[in-house]
Design an enzyme around this catalytic site. Sequence first.
Site, PDB file in Angstrom:
ATOM      1  N   ARG A 270     -11.331  57.167 -83.527  1.00  0.00           N
ATOM      2  CA  ARG A 270     -10.700  57.695 -82.247  1.00  0.00           C
ATOM      3  C   ARG A 270     -10.337  58.992 -82.658  1.00  0.00           C
ATOM      4  O   ARG A 270      -9.874  59.242 -83.854  1.00  0.00           O
ATOM      5  CB  ARG A 270      -9.469  56.762 -82.008  1.00  0.00           C
ATOM      6  N   ASP A 294     -17.652  62.295 -82.537  1.00  0.00           N
ATOM      7  CA  ASP A 294     -18.170  61.446 -81.527  1.00  0.00           C
ATOM      8  C   ASP A 294     -17.119  61.010 -80.630  1.00  0.00           C
ATOM      9  O   ASP A 294     -17.442  60.752 -79.236  1.00  0.00           O
ATOM     10  CB  ASP A 294     -18.898  60.302 -81.847  1.00  0.00           C
ATOM     11  N   GLU A 299     -11.418  61.815 -72.728  1.00  0.00           N
ATOM     12  CA  GLU A 299     -12.720  61.727 -72.546  1.00  0.00           C
ATOM     13  C   GLU A 299     -12.801  61.348 -71.167  1.00  0.00           C
ATOM     14  O   GLU A 299     -12.109  60.776 -70.660  1.00  0.00           O
ATOM     15  CB  GLU A 299     -13.146  60.340 -73.411  1.00  0.00           C
ATOM     16  N   HIS A 318     -19.265  60.382 -77.291  1.00  0.00           N
ATOM     17  CA  HIS A 318     -19.004  58.840 -77.572  1.00  0.00           C
ATOM     18  C   HIS A 318     -20.322  57.769 -77.287  1.00  0.00           C
ATOM     19  O   HIS A 318     -20.049  56.952 -76.495  1.00  0.00           O
ATOM     20  CB  HIS A 318     -17.661  58.464 -76.597  1.00  0.00           C
ATOM     21  N   VAL A 319     -21.194  58.328 -77.886  1.00  0.00           N
ATOM     22  CA  VAL A 319     -22.533  57.300 -77.774  1.00  0.00           C
ATOM     23  C   VAL A 319     -22.813  56.835 -79.123  1.00  0.00           C
ATOM     24  O   VAL A 319     -23.795  56.164 -79.264  1.00  0.00           O
ATOM     25  CB  VAL A 319     -23.339  58.230 -77.359  1.00  0.00           C
ATOM     26  N   SER A 320     -21.975  57.030 -80.240  1.00  0.00           N
ATOM     27  CA  SER A 320     -22.637  56.899 -81.595  1.00  0.00           C
ATOM     28  C   SER A 320     -22.857  55.313 -81.760  1.00  0.00           C
ATOM     29  O   SER A 320     -23.422  55.035 -82.647  1.00  0.00           O
ATOM     30  CB  SER A 320     -21.770  57.262 -82.680  1.00  0.00           C
TER      31      SER A 320
HETATM   32  C1  OXD Z   1     -15.252  50.926 -78.733  1.00  0.00           C
HETATM   33  C2  OXD Z   1     -16.158  52.143 -78.916  1.00  0.00           C
HETATM   34  O1  OXD Z   1     -13.950  50.818 -78.615  1.00  0.00           O
HETATM   35  O2  OXD Z   1     -17.227  51.859 -78.603  1.00  0.00           O
HETATM   36  O3  OXD Z   1     -15.905  49.759 -78.521  1.00  0.00           O
HETATM   37  O4  OXD Z   1     -15.497  53.199 -79.043  1.00  0.00           O
END
Ligand code: OXD
Length: 358
Positions: A270, A294, A299, A318-320
């Site tokens: 995060r 990422d 966001e 945020h795709v990793s």
């Molecule tokens: C989640 C993320 O919290 O993909 O699932 O970041």
Amino acid sequence: MVPLKPVKNSPEDLPHTFSTHNPADDMHPTSRLILHIKNNRAGEEAFRFTGERIAAALERHGDAADRIDIRVDWDLDNFEKSMRDADALVTWDLPTAGLGDRAPHLRWIHIIGAGVEHLQPLTWLPPRTILTNNRGVHAEKTAESAAMAVLMLHNRIPAYVSDQRASRWNPVYVPPIAGKTVAVIGVGEMGGAATRAFKALGLKVLGIRRGGAPHPSVDEMHGPDGLRTVLGAADFVHVTLPQTPETTGLIDRQAIRAMKQGAGLVNFGRAPVIDHEALVEALRDGHLGGALLDVHDPEPLPAGSPLWKVPNLILTPHVSSDDDRSYIPATLDLVFENCKRLLNGESLKNRVDPSLGY
Ligand code: OXD
């Protein structure tokens, strides 16, 4: 999983009920479960519970299917009404105020992401209600992305992207990555998956986790007080921490300066865990060789964020750790496994500890 990008709605794809209820079962009302699934209209298709995905999962869990009444809805459509008798709720978010009164039978809430920071503090959780999350669903994808991230850093891809923008030819020859050291900060499900990928690349793996319990893919595990030691020893630092009051700002200026000259930093956890101002400074003055972020705050990352233009920094949206093929099927497998456990009076998988926040 953060369903933020607007997508095209396809309400016709959403079954409002998926009941396989047989009235004869009314003789045994406690042996049934009412499950409400809440889709987000603004969420991405990859994270949507479609009729097709639910039907396929029900086939895989045939033994439980006839004991579960499933209701699927958008956002808060029918939410209040459904909460009056629902036993279980699957969602990314929910209105939490007064939930105990509004949902008098609710025994379980499943959050379809690993992070639950958007619901904290978890003081709203009624004492009879268990909270679970999606940890583990991301393992395969996050392992692959973790390997990609350290290979990119090792092979100077962030620097080559900056060189390309400046039309600069600047070859630097590096040996294969085996033998380098990576520190994984937060060896939970996602961090654990990353350590397996790092071992397969021949890296020495250092780890930090609460309690410092050993992990088969970690050569040296430390508790939180070993943070500075591992930061100073690693060529790459891979962060997979959840956002809690304890982790917010943990990778601060001092921590970044404790990293080796020329080291690389990755964040798949995060964003608020890292001091971005200090990171940018370290990338600009060459203390760090490169970074890959990422996760962002907020966001989507606003177009005006200075981060977009920082040299030697690669941003991904945020795709990793999520994939569009298996995320919801794997989530449904976990949900139905927990449904069976709830019906059988067994303890649920992936419980969130409200006092830790993950
Ligand atoms: C989640 C993320 O919290 O993909 O699932 O970041």
